[in-house]
Design an enzyme around this catalytic site. Structure first.
Site, PDB file in Angstrom:
ATOM      1  N   HIS A  54       7.332   2.000  19.056  1.00 22.99           N
ATOM      2  CA  HIS A  54       5.866   2.108  19.098  1.00 22.99           C
ATOM      3  C   HIS A  54       5.225   0.929  19.827  1.00 22.99           C
ATOM      4  CE1 HIS A  54       5.824  -0.203  15.180  1.00 22.99           C
ATOM      5  NE2 HIS A  54       4.779  -0.730  15.773  1.00 22.99           N
ATOM      6  N   SER A  73       5.103  -6.030  14.116  1.00 22.09           N
ATOM      7  CA  SER A  73       5.883  -4.888  14.606  1.00 22.09           C
ATOM      8  C   SER A  73       6.967  -5.313  15.579  1.00 22.09           C
ATOM      9  CB  SER A  73       4.973  -3.913  15.355  1.00 22.09           C
ATOM     10  OG  SER A  73       4.473  -2.943  14.490  1.00 22.09           O
ATOM     11  N   ASP A 115      12.238   4.656  15.406  1.00 24.08           N
ATOM     12  CA  ASP A 115      11.317   3.684  16.012  1.00 24.08           C
ATOM     13  C   ASP A 115      12.110   2.466  16.506  1.00 24.08           C
ATOM     14  OD1 ASP A 115       9.036   2.368  16.768  1.00 24.08           O
ATOM     15  OD2 ASP A 115       8.284   2.026  14.726  1.00 24.08           O
TER      16      ASP A 115
END
Ligand SMILES: *[C@@H]1O[C@H](CO)[C@@H](O)[C@H](O)[C@H]1NC(C)=O
Ligand SMILES: *[C@@H]1O[C@H](CO)[C@@H](O)[C@H](O)[C@H]1NC(C)=O
Ligand SMILES: *[C@@H]1O[C@H](CO)[C@@H](O)[C@H](O)[C@H]1NC(C)=O
Ligand SMILES: *[C@@H]1O[C@H](CO)[C@@H](O)[C@H](O)[C@H]1NC(C)=O
Length: 251
Positions: A64, A201, A108
């Site tokens: 992402h 992230s 992911d």
């Protein structure tokens, strides 16, 4: 489900205390020499993510965090300064996992191939990958680091921060999120506040010196646990992809 990346445009300018990992502390500079910081663009907007060096030519991160104009910083501690230890390297290829699902955030994981090899040294090093299908037992204390936010309303961190997070039983996450125990790890004790957050992230969940997870998503309010991509289930893809892109030679 709330991705833990952060749009730079949403950042208030840092007034004094800067934001990051929730409930953690600043790391000893360069004690995590594998950490990478990058900004990227998607539809004209800039976001920030973390990642980690797994070989001299590849950084592992979350899918992402895919975007254009990615330039990585390795060897950084205070990311807003130009430190002598920093190596800024453009990304040659951003290779998302082919089964990444941008709605459920399954799979992911993404490899960033660097334009040139990182120079390893005291401030820049490689983090060890797990063995294929290696398990991490609930209760294991791991750590996570990032330049992300400290709390919902705080700005981005300038220096790298870390916190311990404990691996949870899968039920802790399957009750809260769309969660797949084959490919994801649930971590962060619900009775503590220590957690990864916005801007973290793509960073690694490190257990006994091995990268077991990648920061993926959590709740908007920052309450633990969060969901991490389980690296051990993607090892064949990681190895195959690194080999394939290394054999191509320079473009
Ligand atoms: C967890 O959060 C608390 C409260 O902010 C903090 O004092 C503690 O150092 C954190 N633990 C770790 C291991 O980072
Ligand atoms: C997911 O990807 C598809 C295909 O690339 C795209 O059409 C869609 O807008 C994306 N959805 C989200 C939520 O980003
Ligand atoms: C979980 O992920 C595995 C590996 O991608 C997949 O084979 C399986 O069908 C998934 N399970 C569910 C319930 O989606
Ligand atoms: C290997 O790399 C080439 C060029 O990037 C790509 O077209 C091909 O699909 C890759 N093969 C595998 C098995 O990843």
């Amino acid at each position: 489900m709330f991705l833990l990346l952060l749009l730079v445009a949403l950042l208030p300018s840092p007034p004094g205390e800067a934001g990051k990992i929730i409930g953690g502390h600043e790391v000893t500079p360069h004690s995590r020499p594998y950490m990478a910081y990058f900004e990227f663009k998607t539809s004209g907007r800039t976001s920030v993510c973390g990642g980690f060096l797994v070989s001299t030519n590849f950084v592992l991160t979350a899918a992402h965090c895919w975007g254009s104009s990615i330039k990585l910083t390795l060897g950084g501690h205070n990311i807003r300064k130009k430190e002598e230890t920093q190596q800024v390297i453009p990304v040659k290829n951003a290779i998302c996992h082919p089964d990444y699902d941008n709605e459920s955030y399954a799979n992911d994981i993404m490899l960033l191939q660097l334009m040139w090899a990182a120079k390893l040294g005291p401030a820049v090093g490689v983090l060890k990958l797990p063995r294929y299908r290696e398990l991490v037992m609930p209760g294991t204390v791991c750590s996570v680091a990032g330049w992300g936010r400290l709390s919902v309303n705080s700005p981005l961190a300038t220096t790298l921060r870390e916190t311990d997070v404990q691996v949870q039983r899968d039920e802790q996450c399957s009750g809260r999120f769309k969660y797949n125990s084959t490919t994801q790890i649930c971590a962060g004790s619900p009775i503590k506040m220590n957690n990864s957050f916005l801007g973290d992230s793509g960073g690694p969940l490190v257990c006994q010196g091995v990268a077991q997870g990648i920061v993926s998503f959590g709740k908007k309010d920052g309450s633990p646990p969060n969901v991490y991509t389980k690296i051990s289930s993607f090892l064949p893809w990681i190895k195959k992809t690194m080999r394939n892109h290394t054999q191509q030679g320079p473009d």
